[in-house]
Design a protein around this motif. Structure first.
Motif, PDB file in Angstrom:
ATOM      1  N   UNK B  26     -15.409  -2.896   6.688  1.00 19.85           N
ATOM      2  CA  UNK B  26     -14.731  -3.530   5.557  1.00 19.85           C
ATOM      3  C   UNK B  26     -14.228  -2.487   4.567  1.00 19.85           C
ATOM      4  N   UNK B  27     -15.057  -1.482   4.295  1.00 17.39           N
ATOM      5  CA  UNK B  27     -14.660  -0.430   3.357  1.00 17.39           C
ATOM      6  C   UNK B  27     -13.428   0.311   3.879  1.00 17.39           C
ATOM      7  N   UNK B  28     -13.420   0.581   5.182  1.00 15.68           N
ATOM      8  CA  UNK B  28     -12.259   1.255   5.782  1.00 15.68           C
ATOM      9  C   UNK B  28     -11.024   0.346   5.712  1.00 15.68           C
ATOM     10  N   UNK B  29     -11.241  -0.931   6.012  1.00 13.77           N
ATOM     11  CA  UNK B  29     -10.133  -1.891   6.009  1.00 13.77           C
ATOM     12  C   UNK B  29      -9.464  -1.971   4.636  1.00 13.77           C
ATOM     13  N   UNK B  30     -10.255  -2.149   3.579  1.00 16.98           N
ATOM     14  CA  UNK B  30      -9.656  -2.307   2.243  1.00 16.98           C
ATOM     15  C   UNK B  30      -9.075  -0.988   1.737  1.00 16.98           C
ATOM     16  N   UNK B  31      -9.628   0.116   2.221  1.00 17.87           N
ATOM     17  CA  UNK B  31      -9.090   1.404   1.781  1.00 17.87           C
ATOM     18  C   UNK B  31      -7.778   1.716   2.522  1.00 17.87           C
ATOM     19  N   UNK B  32      -7.670   1.303   3.798  1.00 21.67           N
ATOM     20  CA  UNK B  32      -6.446   1.561   4.576  1.00 21.67           C
ATOM     21  C   UNK B  32      -5.307   0.592   4.236  1.00 21.67           C
ATOM     22  N   UNK B  33      -5.662  -0.624   3.815  1.00 18.24           N
ATOM     23  CA  UNK B  33      -4.622  -1.639   3.592  1.00 18.24           C
ATOM     24  C   UNK B  33      -4.383  -1.775   2.082  1.00 18.24           C
ATOM     25  N   UNK B  34      -3.235  -1.248   1.634  1.00 16.98           N
ATOM     26  CA  UNK B  34      -2.939  -1.160   0.195  1.00 16.98           C
ATOM     27  C   UNK B  34      -2.875  -2.511  -0.508  1.00 16.98           C
ATOM     28  N   UNK B  35      -2.420  -3.561   0.206  1.00 22.79           N
ATOM     29  CA  UNK B  35      -2.217  -4.841  -0.470  1.00 22.79           C
ATOM     30  C   UNK B  35      -3.520  -5.531  -0.861  1.00 22.79           C
ATOM     31  N   UNK B  36      -4.677  -5.010  -0.417  1.00 23.37           N
ATOM     32  CA  UNK B  36      -5.942  -5.547  -0.945  1.00 23.37           C
ATOM     33  C   UNK B  36      -6.098  -4.993  -2.357  1.00 23.37           C
ATOM     34  N   UNK B  37      -6.035  -5.888  -3.363  1.00 26.61           N
ATOM     35  CA  UNK B  37      -6.029  -5.453  -4.767  1.00 26.61           C
ATOM     36  C   UNK B  37      -7.409  -4.981  -5.212  1.00 26.61           C
TER      37      UNK B  37
END
Lengths: 105, 105
Positions: B26-37
């Motif tokens: 999850x940490x990698x996902x939100x860090x890689x995907x910019x649109x997660x505010x």
């Protein structure tokens, strides 16, 4: 470092009359009680019914510390409100957790 | 006025090995995907067992708009992660809702 303490509840609030009353009560509660740091709520509109499991609304309150959270639990306005609130809902999940902020807003 | 869109999930993550993997993912996902505010999570420590109903962890992602949320759902990193994620948990509730901010932090 002190973490924010989040109090999160999910509820099934199918009946509109209960919902309007509960929301009005919650808005008054968080506005009257200063130690509630923030309050956000929402009605599910985007999830799939299967994953919702009967819950319709989410309410998230944040406190600056566990001490503030404990004060809130004992606060007379909260105690009074909880009595009304408990009677009006037919399904609830409540999680109270120290918030780990991975990506700040 | 556009509202933030929140994606909230509650999970039962009893087994530590699953939890460490899922959180890392999850940490990698939100860090890689910019649109997660924003992304915040927590393990319940303060609630009563009866009100927890078997859930142990809460995860809250916020997006700036419903469009960003829909982009995230279709994002290949999210699709890939969801496959792993679904296999590792034994209980989940997911609510996705436009956030009504009553008291800003």
């Amino acid at each position: 470092m002190r973490k924010d303490l989040c109090s999160l509840s999910l509820q099934n609030l199918t009946y509109l009359c209960s919902f309007v009353e509960i929301l009005k009560g919650l808005e008054k509660l968080v506005s009257d009680v200063d130690i509630v740091k923030s309050f956000v709520w929402g009605k599910d509109t985007e999830s799939e019914e299967m994953l919702r499991q009967g819950f319709t609304h989410a309410f998230l309150m944040t406190f600056s510390s566990k001490d503030d959270f404990n004060c809130f639990l004992r606060h007379p306005n909260h105690v009074e409100f909880s009595a009304t609130f408990s009677a009006a809902i037919d399904k609830i999940v409540l999680l109270d957790f120290p918030a780990v902020l991975v990506k700040p807003a």
